[in-house]
Design a protein around this motif. Sequence first.
Motif, PDB file in Angstrom:
ATOM      1  N   THR A   1       0.749  -1.488  -0.118  1.00  9.20           N
ATOM      2  CA  THR A   1      -0.373   0.077   0.123  1.00  9.20           C
ATOM      3  C   THR A   1       0.889   1.148   0.211  1.00  9.20           C
ATOM      4  N   PHE A   2       1.036   2.315  -0.737  1.00  6.07           N
ATOM      5  CA  PHE A   2       1.375   3.062  -1.140  1.00  6.07           C
ATOM      6  C   PHE A   2       0.070   4.263  -0.727  1.00  6.07           C
ATOM      7  N   LEU A   3       0.857   5.667  -0.128  1.00  5.05           N
ATOM      8  CA  LEU A   3       0.059   6.702  -0.322  1.00  5.05           C
ATOM      9  C   LEU A   3       0.363   8.185  -0.903  1.00  5.05           C
ATOM     10  N   CYS A   4      -0.289   8.404  -2.407  1.00  2.00           N
ATOM     11  CA  CYS A   4      -0.161   9.167  -3.248  1.00  2.00           C
ATOM     12  C   CYS A   4      -1.325  10.542  -2.904  1.00  2.00           C
ATOM     13  N   GLY A   5      -0.333  11.577  -1.690  1.00  2.44           N
ATOM     14  CA  GLY A   5      -1.520  12.699  -2.010  1.00  2.44           C
ATOM     15  C   GLY A   5      -2.354  12.460  -0.943  1.00  2.44           C
ATOM     16  N   THR A   6      -3.648  11.813  -1.480  1.00  6.54           N
ATOM     17  CA  THR A   6      -4.610  11.840  -0.056  1.00  6.54           C
ATOM     18  C   THR A   6      -4.988  10.217  -0.324  1.00  6.54           C
ATOM     19  N   GLN A   7      -4.675   9.758  -1.613  1.00  3.41           N
ATOM     20  CA  GLN A   7      -5.815   8.216  -2.201  1.00  3.41           C
ATOM     21  C   GLN A   7      -4.385   7.471  -1.703  1.00  3.41           C
ATOM     22  N   LYS A   8      -4.994   6.182  -1.729  1.00  6.35           N
ATOM     23  CA  LYS A   8      -3.905   4.649  -1.310  1.00  6.35           C
ATOM     24  C   LYS A   8      -4.793   4.306  -3.054  1.00  6.35           C
ATOM     25  N   GLN A   9      -2.963   3.558  -2.883  1.00  6.97           N
ATOM     26  CA  GLN A   9      -2.854   3.077  -3.889  1.00  6.97           C
ATOM     27  C   GLN A   9      -2.162   1.463  -3.758  1.00  6.97           C
ATOM     28  N   PHE A  10      -2.562  -0.125  -4.164  1.00  7.88           N
ATOM     29  CA  PHE A  10      -2.075  -0.879  -4.127  1.00  7.88           C
ATOM     30  C   PHE A  10      -1.485  -1.415  -5.605  1.00  7.88           C
ATOM     31  N   CYS A  11      -0.354  -1.455  -5.118  1.00  5.35           N
ATOM     32  CA  CYS A  11       1.539  -1.727  -5.767  1.00  5.35           C
ATOM     33  C   CYS A  11       2.001  -3.069  -6.025  1.00  5.35           C
ATOM     34  N   TYR A  12       2.003  -3.722  -7.276  1.00  2.00           N
ATOM     35  CA  TYR A  12       2.433  -5.163  -7.270  1.00  2.00           C
ATOM     36  C   TYR A  12       3.637  -4.897  -8.440  1.00  2.00           C
ATOM     37  N   ILE A  13       4.788  -4.477  -8.302  1.00  2.00           N
ATOM     38  CA  ILE A  13       6.043  -4.236  -9.528  1.00  2.00           C
ATOM     39  C   ILE A  13       7.022  -4.794  -9.364  1.00  2.00           C
ATOM     40  N   LYS A  14       7.500  -5.375 -10.161  1.00  2.00           N
ATOM     41  CA  LYS A  14       8.422  -6.257  -9.699  1.00  2.00           C
ATOM     42  C   LYS A  14      10.081  -5.770 -11.074  1.00  2.00           C
ATOM     43  N   ARG A  15      11.010  -5.458 -10.651  1.00  2.00           N
ATOM     44  CA  ARG A  15      11.737  -5.273 -11.824  1.00  2.00           C
ATOM     45  C   ARG A  15      10.977  -3.487 -13.726  1.00  2.00           C
ATOM     46  N   ARG A  16       9.923  -3.826 -13.399  1.00  2.00           N
ATOM     47  CA  ARG A  16       9.296  -2.799 -14.181  1.00  2.00           C
ATOM     48  C   ARG A  16      10.047  -3.464 -16.068  1.00  2.00           C
ATOM     49  N   LYS A  17       9.525  -4.443 -16.018  1.00  2.00           N
ATOM     50  CA  LYS A  17       9.856  -4.998 -17.397  1.00  2.00           C
ATOM     51  C   LYS A  17       8.664  -5.085 -18.258  1.00  2.00           C
ATOM     52  N   ASN A  18       7.608  -5.238 -17.642  1.00  2.00           N
ATOM     53  CA  ASN A  18       6.635  -5.637 -18.012  1.00  2.00           C
ATOM     54  C   ASN A  18       5.385  -4.060 -17.872  1.00  2.00           C
ATOM     55  N   ASN A  19       4.074  -3.547 -18.895  1.00  2.00           N
ATOM     56  CA  ASN A  19       3.415  -2.712 -18.604  1.00  2.00           C
ATOM     57  C   ASN A  19       2.743  -3.371 -17.421  1.00  2.00           C
ATOM     58  N   PHE A  20       2.024  -1.719 -16.985  1.00  2.00           N
ATOM     59  CA  PHE A  20       1.240  -2.162 -15.790  1.00  2.00           C
ATOM     60  C   PHE A  20      -0.038  -2.198 -16.141  1.00  2.00           C
TER      61      PHE A  20
END
Length: 117
Positions: free
Chosen positions: A63-82
């Motif tokens: 869970t990441f906080l961006c401004g006032t919004q919570k986001q769930f992120c699952y990112i590994k090595r940035r080899k593929n699109n999101f």
Amino acid sequence: MKIILFDDHMRINLNILEMLGSAKTSFYIPYENIVSAFSEPPHQIAGFKLAGTNFPKLIELGTFLCGTQKQFCYIKRRKNNFLVLVLKSNFYSKIILETTNSEEIAKRINEKLGIPK
């Protein structure tokens, strides 16, 4: 991580290590709670990690906080699109997942939502 699309909802199943790393269990998301889905190229996630694992450029999981919004992120090595799911009434405003077939999954979700490409 496994993404499963059903007729009225989608599931994001995390394996046991992903659950431990993200401090989160699997997701059940009714399509009525999804505003849109789209694919975007890999980029740095701006925000403050609240719970989970974060080793920049290696893995961002939780869970990441961006401004006032919570986001769930699952990112590994940035080899593929999101795959980005924009949610309306949920704990998270966005769910961002790195997958090999993000464009195809986004297209299938938008078809279920009745959103033309």
